[in-house]
Design an enzyme around this catalytic site. Structure first.
Site, PDB file in Angstrom:
ATOM      1  N   CYS A   1      15.791  20.269  63.058  1.00  0.00           N
ATOM      2  CA  CYS A   1      15.854  20.600  64.263  1.00  0.00           C
ATOM      3  C   CYS A   1      16.218  21.423  65.511  1.00  0.00           C
ATOM      4  O   CYS A   1      16.515  22.211  65.183  1.00  0.00           O
ATOM      5  CB  CYS A   1      17.912  20.709  64.272  1.00  0.00           C
TER       6      CYS A   1
ATOM      7  N   CYS B   1      19.039  21.722  67.290  1.00  0.00           N
ATOM      8  CA  CYS B   1      20.099  23.102  67.292  1.00  0.00           C
ATOM      9  C   CYS B   1      19.912  23.783  66.362  1.00  0.00           C
ATOM     10  O   CYS B   1      18.618  23.742  65.482  1.00  0.00           O
ATOM     11  CB  CYS B   1      21.265  22.109  67.676  1.00  0.00           C
ATOM     12  N   SER B   2      21.088  22.871  64.423  1.00  0.00           N
ATOM     13  CA  SER B   2      20.519  23.043  63.181  1.00  0.00           C
ATOM     14  C   SER B   2      21.062  21.996  62.834  1.00  0.00           C
ATOM     15  O   SER B   2      22.652  22.130  61.487  1.00  0.00           O
ATOM     16  CB  SER B   2      21.173  24.408  63.386  1.00  0.00           C
ATOM     17  N   CYS B   3      21.150  21.096  63.428  1.00  0.00           N
ATOM     18  CA  CYS B   3      21.667  20.270  62.633  1.00  0.00           C
ATOM     19  C   CYS B   3      21.170  19.235  60.583  1.00  0.00           C
ATOM     20  O   CYS B   3      20.180  19.859  60.997  1.00  0.00           O
ATOM     21  CB  CYS B   3      21.349  18.311  63.278  1.00  0.00           C
TER      22      CYS B   3
END
Lengths: 218, 95
Positions: A113, A116-118
């Site tokens: 991702c 962000c940090s999905c």
């Protein structure tokens, strides 16, 4: 060599966390305390949500992968609509919208991702710190083979690497290839071969030899 | 869901607007093919500001590494897929 920077147990001392709260940490505490004071939620409810988050682990995803390996109808359902198929299997996936991508002899999938940090937390638990690092997020889309090699995954040129940048609403789980030498294994035994990294795409499922001797089915 | 019968090429708009944008900058201006269409989902650019999100199709677009990074890339025929909202895509010819 002086040892004054080492603790008696032989580990380096770690500096105490004596820094002021950040803006967002202070905001989180203020909002949480207000919600409790006003009776919108309780400390017990917050603690139980944290417990629920901590209870999710890659073992959930491993059960899904092991079933895909052994149940062709479930595999088809997962590739068609992974959210519905995992929900039908009994996982509480909440609002998560899931896509399963399958590795083959000629295709290797890896998930990142960049924005962000999905991450598919409901199936894999909390993401590892490296998944959220700038290095992983920026390099995986630019030089995925170099990144994979650092994880110990080297791929021949005729295997296509496909990077999935989780940019918007979907979450991704990689279905690793089933290791050789596992014919006739039970679903629970197969699940023990499925690592977190193999479901992100930065690893492969373990081979039977990768299990400790006592763990190996007979 | 699933593959479309005919390859549909699209170019990601090369705009650089301010705000909460879910279209990665490294894909802007690049041409890919629609892999599948999802949604409609509410537009996150509006949701981020507490507006009602207009429902929009969300396309999964497949790019080659060569298209994104040029011929000097690690392995040109490797691919990358990303989710791009419909209003960021224009019709395009094959690259």
């Amino acid at each position: 060599m002086p040892h004054d920077h080492m603790s008696p147990s032989g580990h380096p001392f770690r500096a105490d966390d004596d820094v002021p709260l950040s803006y967002w940490q202070a905001m989180e505490i203020a909002v949480r305390e207000l919600l409790i004071e006003k009776g919108v939620t309780t400390a017990a409810e917050i603690a139980s949500q944290i417990d629920a988050m901590d209870a999710r682990s890659p073992a959930n995803g491993a059960q899904v992968v092991a079933r895909i390996w052994t149940d062709p109808a479930f595999r088809a359902a997962m590739l068609q609509d992974a959210s519905a198929a995992t929900a039908a299997m009994g996982f509480d996936i909440g609002p998560m919208k899931l896509i399963a991508v399958e590795n083959t002899d000629t295709l290797h999938n890896v998930v990142v991702c960049t924005l962000c940090s999905c991450y598919p937390r409901n199936l894999l638990g909390l993401p590892p710190d490296w998944y959220k690092s700038r290095a992983y997020r920026s390099r995986t889309v630019r030089e995925p083979r170099a990144v994979l090699a650092e994880f110990g995954v080297t791929l021949p040129d005729n295997t296509e690497v496909r990077v999935h940048d989780s940019t918007a609403d979907m979450r991704y789980i990689v279905i690793p290839t089933r290791p050789a030498g596992t014919d006739g294994w039970s679903r629970d035994d197969l699940a023990r071969l499925v690592t977190r990294d193999s479901m992100i795409g930065t690893g492969r499922a373990k081979s039977p030899e990768g299990l400790a001797g006592t763990d190996r089915p007979t | 869901m699933g593959m479309r019968p005919v390859a549909e090429f699209v170019r990601v708009r090369a705009d650089m607007p301010p705000g909460h944008i879910r279209t990665p900058a490294y894909l802007r201006g690049k041409v890919g093919v629609i892999e599948r269409t999802l949604g409609p989902f509410p537009n996150p650019e509006q949701l981020a500001y507490r507006h009602t999100g207009t429902p929009l199709p969300l396309h999964r677009v497949r790019f080659t590494m060569q298209e994104i990074w040029g011929p000097q890339t690690e392995t040109p025929h490797d691919t990358l897929e990303a989710e791009i909202y419909a209003h960021w895509l224009d019709p395009a010819d094959a690259p």
